[in-house]
Design a protein around this motif. Structure first.
Motif, PDB file in Angstrom:
ATOM      1  N   UNK A 254       0.830  -1.202   0.000  1.00 23.52           N
ATOM      2  CA  UNK A 254       0.000   0.000   0.000  1.00 23.52           C
ATOM      3  C   UNK A 254       0.865   1.253   0.000  1.00 23.52           C
ATOM      4  N   UNK A 255       1.955   1.237   0.774  1.00 21.18           N
ATOM      5  CA  UNK A 255       2.874   2.374   0.803  1.00 21.18           C
ATOM      6  C   UNK A 255       3.589   2.529  -0.532  1.00 21.18           C
ATOM      7  N   UNK A 256       3.981   1.422  -1.152  1.00 16.70           N
ATOM      8  CA  UNK A 256       4.642   1.471  -2.457  1.00 16.70           C
ATOM      9  C   UNK A 256       3.714   2.077  -3.503  1.00 16.70           C
ATOM     10  N   UNK A 257       2.462   1.639  -3.508  1.00 17.04           N
ATOM     11  CA  UNK A 257       1.487   2.168  -4.467  1.00 17.04           C
ATOM     12  C   UNK A 257       1.312   3.670  -4.302  1.00 17.04           C
ATOM     13  N   UNK A 258       1.323   4.135  -3.065  1.00 15.53           N
ATOM     14  CA  UNK A 258       1.170   5.569  -2.794  1.00 15.53           C
ATOM     15  C   UNK A 258       2.395   6.347  -3.270  1.00 15.53           C
ATOM     16  N   UNK A 259       3.589   5.905  -2.889  1.00 16.31           N
ATOM     17  CA  UNK A 259       4.813   6.621  -3.242  1.00 16.31           C
ATOM     18  C   UNK A 259       5.074   6.607  -4.739  1.00 16.31           C
TER      19      UNK A 259
ATOM     20  N   UNK B 291      -0.862  10.250  -4.521  1.00 22.10           N
ATOM     21  CA  UNK B 291       0.218  11.225  -4.546  1.00 22.10           C
ATOM     22  C   UNK B 291       0.561  11.708  -5.955  1.00 22.10           C
ATOM     23  N   UNK B 292       0.917  12.986  -6.036  1.00 21.92           N
ATOM     24  CA  UNK B 292       1.298  13.585  -7.316  1.00 21.92           C
ATOM     25  C   UNK B 292       2.682  13.131  -7.761  1.00 21.92           C
ATOM     26  N   UNK B 293       3.609  13.103  -6.813  1.00 18.35           N
ATOM     27  CA  UNK B 293       5.023  12.885  -7.146  1.00 18.35           C
ATOM     28  C   UNK B 293       5.746  12.428  -5.879  1.00 18.35           C
ATOM     29  N   UNK B 294       6.789  11.596  -5.987  1.00 10.47           N
ATOM     30  CA  UNK B 294       7.545  11.192  -4.794  1.00 10.47           C
ATOM     31  C   UNK B 294       8.086  12.368  -3.982  1.00 10.47           C
ATOM     32  N   UNK B 295       8.362  13.495  -4.644  1.00 12.09           N
ATOM     33  CA  UNK B 295       8.839  14.682  -3.925  1.00 12.09           C
ATOM     34  C   UNK B 295       7.779  15.256  -2.992  1.00 12.09           C
TER      35      UNK B 295
ATOM     36  N   UNK C 121      12.899   9.932   1.492  1.00 13.01           N
ATOM     37  CA  UNK C 121      12.171   9.356   2.613  1.00 13.01           C
ATOM     38  C   UNK C 121      11.554  10.464   3.456  1.00 13.01           C
ATOM     39  N   UNK C 122      10.268  10.674   3.250  1.00  5.91           N
ATOM     40  CA  UNK C 122       9.518  11.673   4.004  1.00  5.91           C
ATOM     41  C   UNK C 122       8.548  10.932   4.913  1.00  5.91           C
ATOM     42  N   UNK C 123       9.091  10.466   6.011  1.00  2.90           N
ATOM     43  CA  UNK C 123       8.326   9.678   6.973  1.00  2.90           C
ATOM     44  C   UNK C 123       8.162  10.509   8.239  1.00  2.90           C
TER      45      UNK C 123
END
Length: 211
Positions: free
Chosen positions: A85-90, A115-119, A201-203
């Motif tokens: 689920x996290x991979x799909x989001x990022x 999400x728009x972009x990994x940034x 990594x924005x955790x």
């Protein structure tokens, strides 16, 4: 017939020998480093800056309640499904980064509500004060593993030719840097930073609930 005196053992230099052996072992012994989760606190900034506006679709909320139940986007989710689920989001790539650039390396579905972009993608993790440490670490590890998976994918795409015998290119790069930590390999460091910037990594970890 007179008895022959037993020869005396000169023990005067034994202390020196022991001291030299001690120095030898201190110099040659390798001390293992403690490893854990790498987290750096941001520097203190006294300037008054308006916090950036974060769209809800760029925020992936993960909550662990007092009963150790995992809630993702306010819905209960098995821990076995959290990483994907996290991979799909990022990896969604549904828009652009702050510079207006689309994610041409993302392989997600490009959903408008993700999400728009990994940034811009931020994972917000929150737990209750009664959450067990084991559950907290289990969730934390799955989220970090999602980032590692995507970084491994991109490292393989970009730098596999330099590590043809390695199944995990990014891990091999980090291990190489660890072995040569006292020497500055600018090319290696640049490659590692390039991979990290593709999926930063924005955790974010919020304060635990007091109730």
């Amino acid at each position: 017939m007179a008895k022959r005196a037993a020869p005396e053992v000169n023990a005067g230099s034994m202390a020196d020998i022991a001291f030299l052996l001690l120095i030898f072992f201190l110099v040659t012994t390798t001390i293992e480093k403690d490893k854990g989760l790498l987290r750096s606190l941001p520097p203190i900034d006294d300037t008054q800056v308006e916090p950036p506006i974060i769209k809800q679709k760029n925020l992936f909320t993960v909550n662990i309640n007092r009963n150790n139940q995992l809630l993702v986007e306010e819905k209960e989710l098995p821990i076995a499904e959290l990483r994907q689920a996290a991979i799909d989001f990022l990896d969604n790539g549904g828009g652009t980064n702050p510079a207006g650039q689309s994610c041409d390396y993302c392989k997600g579905k490009g959903l408008e509500d993700s999400s728009d972009h990994p940034d811009k993608a931020i994972i917000s993790m929150k737990h209750d004060r009664e959450t067990t440490y084991e559950k907290y670490m289990e969730v934390q590890n799955e989220l970090v593993a999602a980032y590692n998976y995507l970084r491994e994918r991109e490292a393989t795409r970009l730098y596999k030719k330099y590590y043809p015998n390695s199944d995990k290119v990014f891990t091999a790069m980090l291990e190489e840097k660890e072995k040569n930590q006292y020497s500055k390999d600018e090319v290696l460091n640049e490659r590692i930073e390039t991979v990290k910037k593709l999926f930063p990594m924005k955790l974010s970890e919020a304060e635990p609930d007091k109730n």
